[in-house]
Each structure stands twice: as structure tokens, then as C-alpha cells.
Design an enzyme around this catalytic site. Structure first.
Site, PDB file in Angstrom:
ATOM      1  N   THR A  83      -1.647 -62.645  29.552  1.00 37.65           N
ATOM      2  CA  THR A  83      -2.502 -63.819  29.464  1.00 37.65           C
ATOM      3  C   THR A  83      -2.229 -64.685  30.676  1.00 37.65           C
ATOM      4  OG1 THR A  83      -2.684 -65.976  28.326  1.00 37.65           O
ATOM      5  CG2 THR A  83      -0.718 -64.701  27.897  1.00 37.65           C
ATOM      6  N   CYS A 197      -8.652 -65.599  33.425  1.00 38.90           N
ATOM      7  CA  CYS A 197      -8.397 -65.446  31.994  1.00 38.90           C
ATOM      8  C   CYS A 197      -8.583 -63.969  31.710  1.00 38.90           C
ATOM      9  CB  CYS A 197      -9.357 -66.292  31.167  1.00 38.90           C
ATOM     10  SG  CYS A 197      -9.153 -66.065  29.384  1.00 38.90           S
TER      11      CYS A 197
END
Length: 243
Positions: A83, A197
Site C-alpha cells: 500500500t 495508490c
């Protein structure tokens, strides 16, 4: 071959991409039936999501430290946090374990530098775009200037990530929205765009927008493959010292 450690579940949709990419990358690197040796600990994203939006970063750091220790105990030689946003607490993770953390910004910056890009647009969650942990590392360690969308663009990108992509929902209208935002970044002087992202790779890729795309998920995963199985001096097979 070294064992790749992964902290996943943020969201599981992008973690599945990591698993696919590291194994495809290892097969491409070593051939035959090769796949990556790996250990993954998956957290509950519902809990992480709530803590993120409550700005409870200290508690998130505790969760990430615990997950990192589990990965290390599972035999990993180094660690990936699957992430971008949770790299906000990367220093806490590094303090918690003795194995190295392969930071997602670094292979992304290396790819930007190799492409001759010194000014880049960044798309990600509001946390990644608005806080300085990501932009500061990109500028301070790698000398790359980072541009982010305006307020409306940041809000729209954030909504698409959490309300659609984290649920595996991919909409043409959202792809069009990203195109418009990337066009605005290009008008401000961005030479490329970071998919900052790990879910954004589900929506857009090379050729979908006007600027060159730098997919952090793919770059991070392939950097892990390289770290796990460095090529030998002739460019084929893992180095003898790493076997």
C-alpha cells in the site's frame, strides 16, 4: 532465492495483484516452474480504513508493527508494505523488525529517473497526496518534484479509490475523470504520473492517459523480485551468493 515478506489487505484487491506480479516476475526471471518464495500477513481493511479516516496514525503504526513482526517470524528476508498510504508509518515498521523494508517510493523514483523525469504528478488517497511523507521522500532522497491535483481533483480521486476500486469496482466514468485530472497535471508541467495508490492499477494503465504512467504496484513488486533473486554476473540465473 530470498523469501519476500508482504503486508497485505489494504485492500485485498491490490494485494492479489502483488501476489500475481511477484510470481509472474519470478517465473520470467528464472524460467521453468519458478515462483516467488513469499510470506503474506493480511490485515482487516475495514479496521484500517476506519482508523485512517479518524487520523489515528499512532494506532495504525501499532497494527503495522504487529503485522511486520508476524511476517518476519514467518521467515521473510525483507518486507513489502502493499500500500502507498500506509507508508505514512514506515519508520515505525522499520524500528519494529530487523529485516529491511523495501520502500515503495524508491523503485518508483528509480523508474522516474531512468525515464528522465524530474517533475511528476501524483494520484493517490488524500492522505498520500496531502501529507508530506511521500512527496518529501521523493524530493529529499531522489530530487523529484511532485505535483498533486487541486482540491476537487484530490477529493474525486480519493472517492474513486475507497468507494469503487477497493471494492473491485471499475467504471468507465471514473477512468474519464482520471484522464481529466491527469490532463490538468500535464498542463501544470508534469512529465509523467505516479499511480500512487496500489488500487489505481485496476483502473488505468499505460495508454489510458496522456502522460507516461508509473505504476507503483508493478514497480514495487518487480523490485522485490530483483531483491529476492539477483541475476548472476552473466545476466542469467540467481547469483551464487544469493542461492
Amino acid at each position: 532465492m530470498k523469501t519476500i515478506g508482504l503486508i497485505g489487505g489494504m485492500s485485498w484487491e491490490s494485494s492479489a495483484e502483488y501476489y500475481r506480479l511477484v510470481n509472474q516476475g519470478m517465473k520470467a526471471r528464472l524460467g521453468g516452474h519458478a515462483n516467488a518464495r513469499s510470506v503474506m500477513v493480511t490485515v482487516c481493511f475495514e479496521e484500517i480504513h476506519a482508523l485512517q479516516h479518524a487520523q489515528r496514525w499512532d494506532e495504525l503504526a501499532v497494527r503495522m508493527r504487529q503485522a511486520a513482526r508476524q511476517v518476519q517470524a514467518g521467515g521473510a528476508d525483507f518486507l513489502l508494505l502493499c500500500t502507498n498510504t500506509m507508508h505514512r508509518v514506515a519508520p515505525a515498521i522499520e524500528e519494529a523488525v530487523s529485516i529491511p523494508l523495501l520502500h515503495i517510493v524508491d523503485p518508483t523514483a528509480q523508474a522516474l529517473r531512468a525515464a528522465g523525469i524530474g517533475r511528476v504528478g501524483l494520484l493517490g488517497t488524500r492522505f498520500t497526496m496531502e501529507q508530506d511523507f511521500y512527496r518529501a521522500r521523493m524530493a529529499g532522497r531522489h530530487g523529484i518534484e511532485v505535483l498533486v491535483p487541486g482540491e476537487a481533483g484530490r477529493r474525486r480521486v480519493h472517492e474513486i479509490i475507497y468507494e469503487e476500486l477497493c471494492h473491485g469496482t471499475v467504471r468507465a466514468a471514473s477512468r474519464d475523470a482520471f484522464r481529466r485530472i491527469v490532463d490538468e497535471l500535464a498542463a501544470e508541467g508534469a512529465q509523467g504520473v505516479i499511480l500512487g495508490c496500489t488500487e489505481i492499477t485496476l483502473l488505468i494503465g499505460a495508454g489510458d492517459v496522456a502522460l507516461p504512467v508509473f505504476d507503483t504496484t508493478r514497480l514495487h513488486a518487480l523490485a522485490a523480485v530483483e531483491a529476492a533473486a539477483p541475476l548472476g554476473p552473466r545476466g542469467a540465473g540467481p547469483a551464487a551468493s544469493q542461492s
